[in-house]
Motif scaffolding. Structure first.
Motif: not given
Length: 211
Positions: A112-113, A159-161, A166-169
């Motif tokens: 969750l961002g 900030a998270f985006k 949280w992105e695996l890549e």
């Protein structure tokens, strides 16, 4: 700081506001002074938080706290308790709270961002009856941080985006990650305290001394 042009340093809020501007009415209205059902639900699903503290002279510290989701105990709309698990006994946060009770918390939920920010005044309790409900493996925390909540609000996910946290890549391959044992060995600089010794100590601590 020779690389900084002193003429370009911002010294007043009015100058800062002239550059950045003011928050919208929505942003100004989003802060509440208690833990409502939405805050309680967020905290119940959060396995991780950061706590910011400072001492009486203003020296600051930010420290992580983590456990199974819901490890922070919400007493009521105005109080929560963070169990103090076993650590390295530096007690930066606890010592700061003794001299300056003002604290800031940021709760996270993986994936969750949006984060939940909680500000308030803290004190340290050794009340075993209060701490008993936060026991893990039948081990009751020795002390806990009680926070009298003064402000709560949701922080947006920008900030998270931007970071792709949280992105695996975006994750770095394990073999390319910084080595905690090598960093600690380089910083400690004690004879015989090699990265291999530290790695073994870390693994033993993680396996046997989490609680």
């Amino acid at each position: 700081m020779s690389f900084i042009n002193d003429q370009e340093i911002i010294l007043t809020e009015s100058e800062l506001r002239s550059i950045i501007g003011y928050p919208s009415e929505i942003v100004q209205q989003k802060s509440i002074s208690h833990l409502d059902e939405h805050c309680r639900d967020y905290i119940a699903k959060s396995p991780f938080l950061f706590i910011s503290t400072s001492n009486a002279s203003g020296k600051c510290d930010v420290s992580p706290r983590g456990d199974a989701a819901g490890f922070v105990h919400v007493v009521d709309d105005h109080y929560l308790v963070i169990p103090e698990r076993r650590g390295n006994k530096r007690m930066d946060s606890l010592c700061n709270i003794l001299s300056n009770p003002e604290v800031g918390l940021i709760f996270l939920i993986p994936g969750l961002g949006e984060t939940l920010r909680v500000n308030g005044r803290a004190f340290i309790t050794k009340d075993s009856e209060l701490l008993k409900s936060m026991a893990v493996n039948q081990i009751i925390p020795t002390v806990g941080i009680v926070v009298a909540v003064e402000e709560c609000f949701l922080h947006c996910a920008k900030a998270f985006k931007r970071s792709g946290l949280w992105e695996l890549e975006t994750r770095i391959e394990k073999e390319k990650l910084p080595s905690a044992s090598k960093i600690l060995s380089a910083h400690i600089k004690l004879e015989g305290i090699t990265s291999e010794v530290i790695a073994a100590n870390l693994e033993e601590g993680y396996a046997k001394r989490l609680y």
